[in-house]
Design a protein around this motif. Structure first.
Motif, PDB file in Angstrom:
ATOM      1  N   ALA A 373       1.670   8.292 -47.193  1.00 15.91           N
ATOM      2  CA  ALA A 373       2.346   7.245 -46.433  1.00 15.91           C
ATOM      3  C   ALA A 373       2.694   6.060 -47.323  1.00 15.91           C
ATOM      4  CB  ALA A 373       1.469   6.807 -45.262  1.00 15.91           C
ATOM      5  N   LEU A 374       1.767   5.658 -48.188  1.00 13.05           N
ATOM      6  CA  LEU A 374       2.013   4.518 -49.075  1.00 13.05           C
ATOM      7  C   LEU A 374       3.129   4.809 -50.073  1.00 13.05           C
ATOM      8  CD1 LEU A 374      -1.686   3.498 -49.808  1.00 13.05           C
ATOM      9  CD2 LEU A 374      -0.030   2.204 -48.447  1.00 13.05           C
ATOM     10  N   GLY A 375       3.112   6.001 -50.656  1.00 10.58           N
ATOM     11  CA  GLY A 375       4.151   6.360 -51.620  1.00 10.58           C
ATOM     12  C   GLY A 375       5.523   6.451 -50.977  1.00 10.58           C
ATOM     13  N   LEU A 376       5.588   7.013 -49.784  1.00 15.01           N
ATOM     14  CA  LEU A 376       6.866   7.132 -49.081  1.00 15.01           C
ATOM     15  C   LEU A 376       7.390   5.769 -48.650  1.00 15.01           C
ATOM     16  CD1 LEU A 376       5.910  10.289 -47.037  1.00 15.01           C
ATOM     17  CD2 LEU A 376       7.856  10.150 -48.615  1.00 15.01           C
ATOM     18  N   ALA A 377       6.475   4.891 -48.239  1.00 16.02           N
ATOM     19  CA  ALA A 377       6.888   3.559 -47.816  1.00 16.02           C
ATOM     20  C   ALA A 377       7.472   2.762 -48.970  1.00 16.02           C
ATOM     21  CB  ALA A 377       5.702   2.818 -47.208  1.00 16.02           C
ATOM     22  N   PRO A 380      13.084   3.125 -50.992  1.00 14.79           N
ATOM     23  CA  PRO A 380      13.992   2.187 -50.302  1.00 14.79           C
ATOM     24  C   PRO A 380      14.494   2.740 -48.968  1.00 14.79           C
ATOM     25  CG  PRO A 380      15.064   3.213 -52.203  1.00 14.79           C
ATOM     26  CD  PRO A 380      13.623   3.581 -52.295  1.00 14.79           C
ATOM     27  N   GLY A 381      14.461   1.890 -47.956  1.00 15.76           N
ATOM     28  CA  GLY A 381      15.013   2.241 -46.652  1.00 15.76           C
ATOM     29  C   GLY A 381      14.310   3.385 -45.967  1.00 15.76           C
ATOM     30  N   THR A 382      12.980   3.496 -46.159  1.00 16.41           N
ATOM     31  CA  THR A 382      12.234   4.628 -45.604  1.00 16.41           C
ATOM     32  C   THR A 382      11.152   4.126 -44.654  1.00 16.41           C
ATOM     33  OG1 THR A 382      12.578   5.785 -47.704  1.00 16.41           O
ATOM     34  CG2 THR A 382      10.974   6.733 -46.194  1.00 16.41           C
ATOM     35  N   PRO A 383      11.442   4.074 -43.352  1.00 18.87           N
ATOM     36  CA  PRO A 383      10.410   3.686 -42.387  1.00 18.87           C
ATOM     37  C   PRO A 383       9.370   4.790 -42.242  1.00 18.87           C
ATOM     38  CG  PRO A 383      12.446   4.261 -41.245  1.00 18.87           C
ATOM     39  CD  PRO A 383      12.747   4.303 -42.714  1.00 18.87           C
ATOM     40  N   VAL A 384       8.094   4.421 -42.322  1.00 15.20           N
ATOM     41  CA  VAL A 384       7.008   5.397 -42.296  1.00 15.20           C
ATOM     42  C   VAL A 384       6.055   5.081 -41.152  1.00 15.20           C
ATOM     43  CG1 VAL A 384       5.038   6.344 -43.563  1.00 15.20           C
ATOM     44  CG2 VAL A 384       7.144   5.767 -44.783  1.00 15.20           C
ATOM     45  N   ALA A 385       5.728   6.100 -40.370  1.00 21.52           N
ATOM     46  CA  ALA A 385       4.705   5.999 -39.330  1.00 21.52           C
ATOM     47  C   ALA A 385       3.561   6.930 -39.705  1.00 21.52           C
ATOM     48  CB  ALA A 385       5.272   6.359 -37.966  1.00 21.52           C
ATOM     49  N   LEU A 386       2.332   6.480 -39.516  1.00 21.08           N
ATOM     50  CA  LEU A 386       1.149   7.266 -39.849  1.00 21.08           C
ATOM     51  C   LEU A 386       0.364   7.543 -38.574  1.00 21.08           C
ATOM     52  CD1 LEU A 386      -0.793   8.550 -41.860  1.00 21.08           C
ATOM     53  CD2 LEU A 386      -1.757   6.274 -42.316  1.00 21.08           C
ATOM     54  N   SER A 387       0.302   8.830 -38.196  1.00 21.78           N
ATOM     55  CA  SER A 387      -0.397   9.240 -36.977  1.00 21.78           C
ATOM     56  C   SER A 387      -1.784   9.758 -37.328  1.00 21.78           C
ATOM     57  CB  SER A 387       0.397  10.339 -36.259  1.00 21.78           C
ATOM     58  OG  SER A 387      -0.371  10.933 -35.230  1.00 21.78           O
ATOM     59  N   TYR A 388      -2.796   9.232 -36.626  1.00 21.23           N
ATOM     60  CA  TYR A 388      -4.179   9.658 -36.838  1.00 21.23           C
ATOM     61  C   TYR A 388      -4.886   9.693 -35.494  1.00 21.23           C
ATOM     62  CZ  TYR A 388      -9.007   9.673 -38.543  1.00 21.23           C
ATOM     63  OH  TYR A 388     -10.326   9.980 -38.765  1.00 21.23           O
ATOM     64  N   ARG A 389      -5.654  10.728 -35.271  1.00 17.08           N
ATOM     65  CA  ARG A 389      -6.321  10.888 -33.987  1.00 17.08           C
ATOM     66  C   ARG A 389      -7.491   9.932 -33.799  1.00 17.08           C
ATOM     67  NH1 ARG A 389      -9.251  16.752 -35.044  1.00 17.08           N
ATOM     68  NH2 ARG A 389     -10.622  16.066 -36.755  1.00 17.08           N
ATOM     69  N   ALA A 407       0.188  -2.754 -46.527  1.00 13.26           N
ATOM     70  CA  ALA A 407       1.468  -2.146 -46.138  1.00 13.26           C
ATOM     71  C   ALA A 407       1.736  -2.354 -44.649  1.00 13.26           C
ATOM     72  CB  ALA A 407       1.457  -0.664 -46.485  1.00 13.26           C
ATOM     73  N   VAL A 408       0.700  -2.247 -43.828  1.00 19.88           N
ATOM     74  CA  VAL A 408       0.857  -2.465 -42.387  1.00 19.88           C
ATOM     75  C   VAL A 408       1.237  -3.920 -42.125  1.00 19.88           C
ATOM     76  CG1 VAL A 408      -0.356  -2.510 -40.177  1.00 19.88           C
ATOM     77  CG2 VAL A 408      -0.672  -0.583 -41.734  1.00 19.88           C
ATOM     78  N   ALA A 409       0.561  -4.846 -42.820  1.00 19.35           N
ATOM     79  CA  ALA A 409       0.864  -6.266 -42.650  1.00 19.35           C
ATOM     80  C   ALA A 409       2.294  -6.589 -43.070  1.00 19.35           C
ATOM     81  CB  ALA A 409      -0.124  -7.113 -43.451  1.00 19.35           C
ATOM     82  N   ALA A 410       2.784  -5.873 -44.112  1.00 17.11           N
ATOM     83  CA  ALA A 410       4.153  -6.105 -44.591  1.00 17.11           C
ATOM     84  C   ALA A 410       5.194  -5.398 -43.739  1.00 17.11           C
ATOM     85  CB  ALA A 410       4.266  -5.647 -46.043  1.00 17.11           C
ATOM     86  N   GLY A 411       4.742  -4.528 -42.827  1.00 14.64           N
ATOM     87  CA  GLY A 411       5.675  -3.826 -41.955  1.00 14.64           C
ATOM     88  C   GLY A 411       6.281  -2.575 -42.550  1.00 14.64           C
ATOM     89  N   SER A 412       5.781  -2.135 -43.710  1.00 13.07           N
ATOM     90  CA  SER A 412       6.351  -0.934 -44.329  1.00 13.07           C
ATOM     91  C   SER A 412       5.728   0.351 -43.803  1.00 13.07           C
ATOM     92  CB  SER A 412       6.193  -1.005 -45.851  1.00 13.07           C
ATOM     93  OG  SER A 412       4.835  -1.146 -46.216  1.00 13.07           O
TER      94      SER A 412
END
Length: 481
Positions: A373-377, A380-389, A407-412
């Motif tokens: 998730a961090l690498g993908l974020a 450029p221009g790549t919105p990333v969502a991380l799903s965890y149970r 990364a979450v605080a920065a919105g990426s």
């Protein structure tokens, strides 16, 4: 007259000095023999820069890892020069996070989608290592080398267990061309030591000549070589044939040059999709009448007298030789939901920039999921969502947790905690989010929920694992520009 004689004498003397220097240099050159490398397989002399043996046609690149020395353990307190960064090319995903983090301009840069370290500019600040989302960078002293955990193999790709060969990703190198070459070279050796048509005096009249575990590039190449040689052979694949292609961690497969496939000829799939490669795979299997059996997850390979017994979940096979051509990533755990077979679902990634500009959903709660998730974020221009149970990432390293919080605080990166994927559709994933239905836009789904490493399997089979040391100057993985 005296001046004329002096001038003539000076010219003659100069000429004699020049002649002596040239002669001395020629004698010195002649006295120093030029070192000529030899083919690892047939020992033929090789001209400088050769990529293939002219005599046996062995591709020399395939031997890079098997000929690499085993890394030595340094003595306590031993140092060998200033601290500097080293990039593991077999781990680097080319996300570029390290380049942005390095305080020394030009000390680390991306070349051909892999981070390269300029040892003259690197000051060993370690900020690139701290920033790398996949832990591909280490700080070391001394020679510019990368270390790879790999089976200890001979030049024929035979392990320390006689008759048991290891090729492809499982052998430590994941390039498709290398995998295809290794599968071919291994079975050519099997053919030489176990020629077809000979009466077998091994007490197993029904044993096959060869069993191949895995139907990816290395396994298919090995099977085609066996068919060409007339060996009786079976290919055991734990999933389906499409799985072997679908699990490739790249969207597209770029072959910069043709790859020679047995019984097929030049395989050149420029900018190919997985679907086009799968069609070629199926055509090769049908054309060569290969015996490929899917749904056969091999759990054990053991000696049974003079042959091997290969155990799957529901059947035992006997073979005189075995080629292990499974993936290095082992068996990834799947979600078991509808749509997981779609071509935009991946279980690993190696070239993150290919996903730039797309909506990505990463599924998982371990370090591999967070790192992906961090690498993908970072693209450029790549919105990333991380799903965890779960409700919190309790199993990840502190370093990764801190990076994820930033990364979450920065919105990426957007977190979807207490969520589970129930279905994957084209462009959308259906989730249960905190007990409520949720549709998550997703052009790409990355599933990182664990799996079984192949290393324990190899060790149970008796294969010795060593730490190889590969000079970066030879691989170009992280040498200076």
């Amino acid at each position: 007259m005296i001046m004329l004689l002096t001038t003539a004498g000076f010219v003659v003397l100069s000429a004699l000095l020049v002649w002596w220097q040239v002669r001395s240099h020629a004698d010195k050159t002649a006295a120093t023999p030029v070192k000529v490398s030899r083919c690892p397989r047939c020992q033929s002399a090789l001209p400088p820069g050769a990529e293939e043996c002219a005599r046996c046609h062995a591709p020399l690149k395939a031997y890079e890892l098997v000929l690499a020395p085993v890394a030595k353990t340094p003595a306590a307190g031993e140092t060998e020069g200033p601290l500097h960064a080293i990039v593991r090319a077999d781990v680097c995903v080319g996300c570029g996070t390290c380049v942005a983090a390095c305080p020394e301009p030009g000390a680390i840069r991306l070349v051909d989608k892999v981070a390269h370290v300029d040892l003259d500019l690197c000051k060993g600040h370690a900020q690139c290592a701290a920033a790398c989302p996949v832990s591909a960078i280490v700080l070391t002293r001394g020679a510019a080398v990368q270390h790879v955990e790999a089976p200890d193999l001979s030049i024929h790709f035979e392990s320390n267990v006689p008759g048991l060969y290891v090729v492809g990703e499982l052998g430590g190198r994941g390039l498709i061309k290398n995998a295809i070459n290794e599968g071919k070279l291994a079975v050519e050796h099997v053919t030489r030591v176990l020629p077809p048509g000979r009466t077998r005096a091994d007490g197993h009249p029904t044993a096959l000549d060869l069993a191949i575990v895995g139907s990816g590039p290395a396994g298919l190449s090995a099977a085609l070589t066996a068919a060409q040689a007339g060996l009786s052979c079976v290919v055991l694949e734990q999933g389906s044939l499409s799985d072997t292609i679908q699990r490739y961690p790249r969207q597209k497969l770029l072959f910069a040059e043709p790859i020679k496939m047995p019984l097929y000829g030049d395989l050149w799939v420029a900018d190919a999709s997985k679907e086009s490669l799968l069609r070629i795979w199926l055509d090769l299997i049908e054309r060569a009448h290969l015996d490929v059996r899917t749904g056969q997850q091999v759990t054990e390979v053991i000696r049974d007298g003079s042959v091997f017994r290969i155990r799957s979940r529901d059947h035992d096979y006997h073979a005189r030789r075995v080629v292990l051509a499974m993936g290095r990533r082992g068996s990834p755990r799947k979600l078991g939901v509808p749509g997981e077979e779609l071509d935009h679902v991946f279980y690993d990634i190696t070239e993150m920039e290919e996903f730039a500009g797309r909506r990505v959903l990463v599924v998982g709660g371990g370090d591999s999921a967070v790192e992906s998730a961090l690498g993908l974020a970072n693209q450029p221009g790549t919105p990333v969502a991380l799903s965890y149970r779960g409700l919190a990432f309790e199993r990840v390293k502190e370093r990764n947790r801190a990076k994820l919080d930033a990364a979450v605080a920065a919105g990426s990166v957007r977190l979807l905690l207490d969520s589970q994927v129930s279905e994957i559709r084209k462009g959308t994933a259906v989730l249960s989010l905190q007990g409520h239905p949720h549709l998550e836009p997703a052009d790409v789904v990355i599933v990182r929920v664990g799996g079984e490493s192949p290393t324990p399997f190899l060790e149970r089979a008796g294969v010795r694992i060593v730490r190889k040391e590969i000079a970066l100057a030879a691989t170009g993985a992280s040498s200076g520009g």
